[in-house]
Write a protein that holds these residues in place. Structure first.
Motif, PDB file in Angstrom:
ATOM      1  N   ASN A   1      11.371   4.876   4.047  1.00 29.92           N
ATOM      2  CA  ASN A   1      11.526   5.218   3.255  1.00 29.92           C
ATOM      3  C   ASN A   1      11.362   6.860   3.671  1.00 29.92           C
ATOM      4  N   THR A   2      12.058   7.506   3.703  1.00 30.47           N
ATOM      5  CA  THR A   2      11.773   8.658   4.182  1.00 30.47           C
ATOM      6  C   THR A   2      11.413   9.989   2.959  1.00 30.47           C
ATOM      7  N   LEU A   3      12.254   9.657   1.907  1.00 29.54           N
ATOM      8  CA  LEU A   3      10.913   9.917   0.658  1.00 29.54           C
ATOM      9  C   LEU A   3      10.094   8.910   0.167  1.00 29.54           C
ATOM     10  N   GLU A   4      10.043   9.844  -1.293  1.00 30.08           N
ATOM     11  CA  GLU A   4       8.893   8.986  -2.213  1.00 30.08           C
ATOM     12  C   GLU A   4       9.897   8.396  -3.673  1.00 30.08           C
ATOM     13  N   PRO A   5      10.247   7.215  -3.195  1.00 28.93           N
ATOM     14  CA  PRO A   5      10.741   5.692  -4.370  1.00 28.93           C
ATOM     15  C   PRO A   5      10.547   5.513  -5.561  1.00 28.93           C
ATOM     16  N   GLU A   6      11.471   5.475  -6.264  1.00 25.99           N
ATOM     17  CA  GLU A   6      10.986   5.878  -7.645  1.00 25.99           C
ATOM     18  C   GLU A   6      10.117   4.684  -8.015  1.00 25.99           C
ATOM     19  N   PRO A   7       8.594   4.723  -9.356  1.00 25.73           N
ATOM     20  CA  PRO A   7       8.324   4.533  -9.501  1.00 25.73           C
ATOM     21  C   PRO A   7       8.491   3.042 -10.686  1.00 25.73           C
ATOM     22  N   ALA A   8       9.376   3.103 -11.174  1.00 28.69           N
ATOM     23  CA  ALA A   8      10.637   2.010 -11.670  1.00 28.69           C
ATOM     24  C   ALA A   8      10.841   1.235 -10.745  1.00 28.69           C
ATOM     25  N   GLU A   9      10.676   1.719  -9.494  1.00 31.22           N
ATOM     26  CA  GLU A   9      11.597   0.052  -8.266  1.00 31.22           C
ATOM     27  C   GLU A   9      10.822  -1.339  -8.448  1.00 31.22           C
ATOM     28  N   ALA A  10      10.863  -2.187  -8.990  1.00 28.11           N
ATOM     29  CA  ALA A  10      10.301  -3.375  -8.579  1.00 28.11           C
ATOM     30  C   ALA A  10       9.669  -3.992  -7.542  1.00 28.11           C
ATOM     31  N   LEU A  11       8.563  -3.989  -7.344  1.00 32.86           N
ATOM     32  CA  LEU A  11       7.770  -4.007  -6.282  1.00 32.86           C
ATOM     33  C   LEU A  11       6.289  -4.492  -6.700  1.00 32.86           C
ATOM     34  N   SER A  12       5.440  -5.905  -5.713  1.00 28.56           N
ATOM     35  CA  SER A  12       4.095  -5.840  -6.488  1.00 28.56           C
ATOM     36  C   SER A  12       3.519  -5.079  -5.509  1.00 28.56           C
TER      37      SER A  12
ATOM     38  N   VAL B   1       0.846  -0.864  -0.010  1.00 28.43           N
ATOM     39  CA  VAL B   1      -0.015  -0.095  -0.213  1.00 28.43           C
ATOM     40  C   VAL B   1       1.165   0.892   0.387  1.00 28.43           C
ATOM     41  N   ARG B   2       0.825   2.359  -1.279  1.00 30.53           N
ATOM     42  CA  ARG B   2       1.788   3.073  -1.021  1.00 30.53           C
ATOM     43  C   ARG B   2       0.868   4.437  -1.072  1.00 30.53           C
ATOM     44  N   VAL B   3       1.206   5.286  -0.283  1.00 32.90           N
ATOM     45  CA  VAL B   3       0.883   6.681  -0.528  1.00 32.90           C
ATOM     46  C   VAL B   3       1.269   7.430  -0.193  1.00 32.90           C
ATOM     47  N   GLY B   4       2.750   8.401  -0.937  1.00 29.60           N
ATOM     48  CA  GLY B   4       3.238   9.141  -1.448  1.00 29.60           C
ATOM     49  C   GLY B   4       4.649   8.425  -0.206  1.00 29.60           C
ATOM     50  N   PRO B   5       5.182   8.982   0.484  1.00 28.13           N
ATOM     51  CA  PRO B   5       6.185   8.774   1.087  1.00 28.13           C
ATOM     52  C   PRO B   5       6.009   7.313   1.771  1.00 28.13           C
ATOM     53  N   LEU B   6       4.765   7.315   1.988  1.00 27.47           N
ATOM     54  CA  LEU B   6       4.493   6.146   2.962  1.00 27.47           C
ATOM     55  C   LEU B   6       3.965   4.970   2.223  1.00 27.47           C
ATOM     56  N   TRP B   7       5.156   3.935   2.455  1.00 28.04           N
ATOM     57  CA  TRP B   7       5.243   2.321   1.833  1.00 28.04           C
ATOM     58  C   TRP B   7       4.855   1.670   2.673  1.00 28.04           C
ATOM     59  N   VAL B   8       3.744   0.617   2.669  1.00 29.30           N
ATOM     60  CA  VAL B   8       3.365  -0.307   3.312  1.00 29.30           C
ATOM     61  C   VAL B   8       3.579  -1.694   3.132  1.00 29.30           C
TER      62      VAL B   8
END
Length: 351
Positions: free
Chosen positions: A338-349, A83-90
């Motif tokens: 993540n303290t900053l929003e990661p790059e969209p290209a990062e390989a994640l489900s 679940v991703r909301v800006g810098p919050l990735w869970v």
């Protein structure tokens, strides 16, 4: 049942199966994975639907869902939800850190807290604008004025807002300000509220009721998922037992158990789970060691003067020290904050 599409199934074939499932009187929940698409078909006409769908172009197999919670099950989606909301990735390898006071008390309080928790490494800001209290005479929150203050704090710091919604009629209002809707422990089985929150389109943080089993927690999450919302975060916040040395008994064994049965991310609330400031840091670290995908921690500029839950809130200094400990544990087990929003290209489900 689960309709597993072939890896090379075309969008047209996938859409055809979705329409066929719906025509047969069942609800279709497509889940698009990195390698293939699966369609969860929910309803009572499983046998009829299975026979009709199995021969459709692009279908690899049709199998039953054994778990009572259908869409939340690993049988439906073996890939971990993020679940991703800006810098919050869970979820997956990402550790989300949600921090802030139990209640929004003033703009000065929230801005000071937002700055402090961001500086310490938090990735989202929590704060209650609507407060469910055991006593009707306790502070009930600033309501919409509190939401406006949270929005000011977000505008300055960039931290997404996590705040609780209490009733179905408030969902639209809270969702207009919040980035993540929190369903508190008291409302875990308020099914109308779960459905409304699911239909809002906003990510939902669902807290476990202190008297609920893990299966009941997953079935509550199913209401949100069934409304078409795949962005659900589960939260373990302690259960009631005969023990009275802590506010609740923080059942950290729930974290690996849930990871073995659901693709949804699981976070832990060591503040409510212990009820004592002195225990929060160690239990936060233990939660991360147990595999938690995040933490939600109460932080206040001056816990002694807090209008609610000051006895379990951390000061800014204590939160910074807790974050230092949590980082060491996270690094040891391969988690990252993540303290900053990661790059969209990062390989994640990602969901």
């Amino acid at each position: 049942m689960i309709v597993v599409m072939k890896p090379d199934a075309t969008p047209e074939q996938i859409q055809h199966v979705i329409q066929l499932v719906q025509q047969l009187g069942m609800k279709a929940h497509p889940i698009y994975g990195t390698e293939r698409t699966v369609i969860a078909a929910i309803g009572s006409k499983r046998d009829e639907c299975r026979q009709s769908v199995a021969s459709s172009p692009g279908v690899d197999s049709v199998v039953p869902i054994l778990a009572p919670y259908k869409i939340a099950s690993l049988e439906v989606k073996p890939e971990r939800t993020v679940v991703r909301v800006g810098p919050l990735w869970v979820g997956n390898s990402h550790l989300g850190i949600i921090a802030g006071p139990c209640s929004v008390e003033s703009e000065e309080q929230m801005l000071a807290t937002a700055r402090a928790v961001k500086a310490a490494g938090a990735t989202a800001l929590r704060g209650g604008a609507f407060k469910p209290r055991t006593s009707p005479y306790s502070f009930q929150g600033l309501k919409e004025d509190g939401l406006k203050i949270l929005a000011v704090a977000r505008a300055e710091t960039g931290l997404p807002i996590v705040t609780e919604v209490l009733t179905p009629s408030d969902v639209e209002l809270v969702a207009s300000y919040a980035d993540v809707l929190q369903i508190g422990a008291r409302n875990m089985q308020n099914y109308r509220l779960l459905e409304e929150a699911g239909a809002s389109g906003k990510p939902v943080l669902l807290k476990r009721n202190p008297a609920a089993t893990l299966e009941e927690l997953l079935l509550a999450a199913e209401y949100i998922l069934n409304a078409g919302n795949q962005n659900v975060i589960l939260c373990e916040r302690g259960i009631r037992t005969f023990e009275n040395h802590t506010r609740y008994t923080l059942s950290l064994s729930s974290v690996p158990w849930l990871h073995q049965h659901t693709h949804l991310p699981v976070i832990v609330d060591p503040s409510h789970g212990t009820g004592h400031t002195a225990l929060v840091a160690q239990m936060a670290a233990a939660a991360v060691a147990a595999g938690a995908d995040g933490l939600i921690i109460e932080v206040h500029p001056n816990p002694e003067t807090a209008l609610s839950d000051g006895f379990q809130s951390l000061s800014f200094k204590q939160f910074a020290e807790t974050m230092a400990l949590v980082r060491r544990v996270a690094k040891a087990i391969g988690k990252q904050i993540n303290t900053l929003e990661p790059e969209p290209a990062e390989a994640l489900s990602e969901v």
